[in-house]
Design a protein around this motif. Structure first.
Motif, PDB file in Angstrom:
ATOM      1  N   ILE A 112      50.779  41.376  20.322  1.00 55.45           N
ATOM      2  CA  ILE A 112      51.267  42.801  21.102  1.00 55.45           C
ATOM      3  C   ILE A 112      50.948  42.390  22.887  1.00 55.45           C
ATOM      4  CG2 ILE A 112      49.041  44.154  21.488  1.00 55.45           C
ATOM      5  CD1 ILE A 112      52.908  45.576  21.131  1.00 55.45           C
ATOM      6  N   GLU A 113      49.881  41.431  23.181  1.00 58.61           N
ATOM      7  CA  GLU A 113      49.458  41.443  24.492  1.00 58.61           C
ATOM      8  C   GLU A 113      50.512  40.374  24.835  1.00 58.61           C
ATOM      9  OE1 GLU A 113      46.112  42.895  21.956  1.00 58.61           O
ATOM     10  OE2 GLU A 113      47.609  41.503  22.135  1.00 58.61           O
ATOM     11  N   GLN A 114      50.839  39.418  23.758  1.00 59.54           N
ATOM     12  CA  GLN A 114      51.794  38.413  25.103  1.00 59.54           C
ATOM     13  C   GLN A 114      53.194  39.194  24.826  1.00 59.54           C
ATOM     14  OE1 GLN A 114      52.131  34.824  22.089  1.00 59.54           O
ATOM     15  NE2 GLN A 114      50.230  34.670  22.046  1.00 59.54           N
ATOM     16  N   LEU A 115      53.878  40.010  24.101  1.00 58.05           N
ATOM     17  CA  LEU A 115      54.911  40.717  23.522  1.00 58.05           C
ATOM     18  C   LEU A 115      54.634  41.445  25.530  1.00 58.05           C
ATOM     19  CD1 LEU A 115      57.592  41.356  23.049  1.00 58.05           C
ATOM     20  CD2 LEU A 115      56.762  43.212  21.217  1.00 58.05           C
ATOM     21  N   ILE A 116      53.887  42.435  25.614  1.00 57.04           N
ATOM     22  CA  ILE A 116      53.599  42.999  26.557  1.00 57.04           C
ATOM     23  C   ILE A 116      53.462  42.124  28.391  1.00 57.04           C
ATOM     24  CG2 ILE A 116      51.773  44.222  28.364  1.00 57.04           C
ATOM     25  CD1 ILE A 116      51.018  45.311  25.499  1.00 57.04           C
ATOM     26  N   ALA A 117      53.084  40.808  28.127  1.00 57.35           N
ATOM     27  CA  ALA A 117      53.203  39.888  29.546  1.00 57.35           C
ATOM     28  C   ALA A 117      54.549  39.679  28.860  1.00 57.35           C
ATOM     29  CB  ALA A 117      52.210  38.619  28.619  1.00 57.35           C
ATOM     30  N   ALA A 118      55.006  39.256  28.319  1.00 57.64           N
ATOM     31  CA  ALA A 118      56.288  38.773  28.155  1.00 57.64           C
ATOM     32  C   ALA A 118      57.433  39.789  28.834  1.00 57.64           C
ATOM     33  CB  ALA A 118      57.106  38.414  27.335  1.00 57.64           C
TER      34      ALA A 118
END
Length: 500
Positions: A112-118
């Protein structure tokens, strides 16, 4: 009857066409606009699946939306000025490249952290695209034809609203949530080709960049959104209120700086001397607040309480999208001849009523056909809001201020959206805690979101419905504000001409 505001209404700005095929250029620009809107509605449908696949909580999935909206909102003013300085066409193309590349990153995210950054990078691409579209419409169409041009813009919004949820549901059900982002790649490439061929190069206007204004607005808005959204997570601790207070103080400092800077301000406050521009900004902020914030509780109710698949839940929104797509071009042409408040205020009031109506209907026993009725009203209301407000805001702006004006307008819309997503999301979690004390949102194994157990459906439905009332209340403020709109300059007929 003469409008009392007529004597103080400024003359229409001089217009010089920049292309002999404005409609083809508009359609090319609509590809990028279409992609942004489709992406937002696709993500709304797939949120429960993303939450389960990436083992995220409700707050995490709200940040998937808020991170996008925040990085969309903060650079918009700066992006509008970039378009004025370097030309809206190249900035629009850069935005398409950033958005498309970030979509691939979203699809490949493993947490979820990667998706938020993307999603944050996606928001930056969207910020580069949006003000260029409106600035070019202002340059390509004379004031008396902008209502019709914005009608096409509104039709694209309606079609995107229709295709986004349906496509998102089909892709999520058939291939997985990742494909809601992969689908942006061919659309982005097509948009780049069409922009290169059809969109005109226009005269630029040099600008100094107000870095102090950029910093104050970015930090202030980020603090506001973080405090509002994380308040429930940290039980509204004292430091949360300090963060919110700091955000408010920084935004006030931003306004003071913009009013008193000796250089060229990021937000030319002289734009707000135009009453229609000011009131249109109020109206679009309330609409952004209500629409972005309401999508999460609506989709959660349909899937977790109603037991619908992503595709079936998307079908519930079809009437709204169809009526918006049909009504937008009609309303756009009408707007060129009638008082804007007759259209805009009616639309905002209609959407407020529809949200309140939907909130009352959120019950496990409500049949689907009854849930569809508010969506009909939403569709008719949207046709009277999105394009008419944009046209009303920009009609009186000189071309030199087109980029700044469209940047301010779109920033206001997205700021309303990001605060709405945070505020309604926070209210949603607060009501869940009150209606279902000691119980979180249940997730189920197997890779598919399932209907909640019957004992908790009623409380969950009540929490979702109550969350919608905040959006309805804010829309009433927009309704009141837009009652004070005045007729645009092109609707005034000179006395000598009227006597002939």
């Amino acid at each position: 009857m003469t409008d009392p505001a007529a004597p103080t209404t400024p003359a229409a700005p001089e217009f010089t066409p920049v292309t002999d095929r404005p409609w083809a250029a508009l359609l090319a620009l609509c590809v990028g606009f279409f992609m942004i809107l489709v992406d937002m509605s696709i993500v709304a449908v797939a949120q429960p699946q993303i939450m389960e696949a990436l083992d995220a909580g409700v707050n995490g999935i709200i940040w998937v939306t808020s991170a996008y909206l925040l990085t969309y909102a903060v650079p918009l003013l700066f992006a509008g000025r970039l378009g004025d300085k370097f030309g809206p066409k190249p900035i629009y193309q850069i935005g398409l490249v950033v958005f498309t590349a970030a979509s691939v990153w979203c699809a490949l995210s493993g947490s979820i952290e990667q998706l938020i950054a993307a999603r944050a990078v996606q928001g930056l691409g969207a910020a580069l695209i949006t003000p260029q579209t409106m600035a070019l419409v202002t340059r390509m169409f004379p004031p008396e034809r902008r209502g019709a041009a914005m009608g096409v813009w509104g039709t694209v919004a309606g079609v995107a609203t229709l295709i986004g949820p349906l496509l998102g549901g089909i892709l999520t059900d058939s291939f997985g949530w990742e494909w809601i982002f992969f689908i942006n790649v061919p659309v982005g490439l097509i948009g780049l080709v069409l922009a290169a061929v059809l969109v005109p190069e226009v005269e630029t206007h040099d600008h100094m960049f107000d870095w102090n204004g950029v910093l104050l607005s970015a930090v202030g808005l980020s603090a506001l959104v973080f405090g509002i959204q994380e308040g429930q997570t940290y039980d509204w601790a004292f430091w949360i209120w300090l963060v919110i207070g700091a955000g408010v103080l920084l935004m006030l400092m931003f306004v003071f700086w913009e009013a008193n800077t000796a250089g060229e301000p990021l937000v030319p406050l002289t734009l707000f001397r135009d009453r229609n521009f000011t009131l249109s900004n109020v109206g679009i902020a309330t609409m952004g607040f209500a629409v972005s914030g309401s999508m999460i509780p609506i989709m959660f109710f349909l899937q977790f309480v109603g037991g619908m698949s992503p595709t079936r839940s998307a079908l519930v929104l079809v009437p709204m999208a169809v009526l918006t797509g049909i009504g937008a071009p009609i309303v756009g042409r009408i707007l060129d001849r009638v008082h804007p408040r007759s259209v805009v205020s009616t639309g905002l009031l209609g959407y407020a009523i529809a949200l309140g109506w939907a909130g009352l209907l959120f019950d496990p026993a409500t049949p689907v056909w009854l849930l569809l009725l508010p969506t009909y009203l939403m569709g008719l209301a949207c046709a009277c809001i999105w394009a008419p407000l944009a046209a009303t805001a920009t009609r009186g702006l000189p071309w030199q201020a087109a980029g700044a004006g469209s940047g301010v307008y779109n920033t206001t819309r997205v700021v309303g959206s990001v605060i709405g997503a945070a505020a309604i999301g926070s209210l949603m979690m607060t009501r869940l805690a009150a209606e279902l004390p000691g119980r979180g949102l249940q997730q189920h194994a197997g890779g598919h979101v399932q209907q909640l157990p019957e004992p908790v459906r009623g409380g969950f439905a009540d929490a979702m419905g109550q969350s919608l009332y905040l959006g309805a209340a804010v829309l009433l403020l927009g309704t009141i504000a837009t009652l004070f709109l005045v007729r645009p300059p092109h609707q005034y007929v000179p006395v000598a001409a009227a006597a002939k």
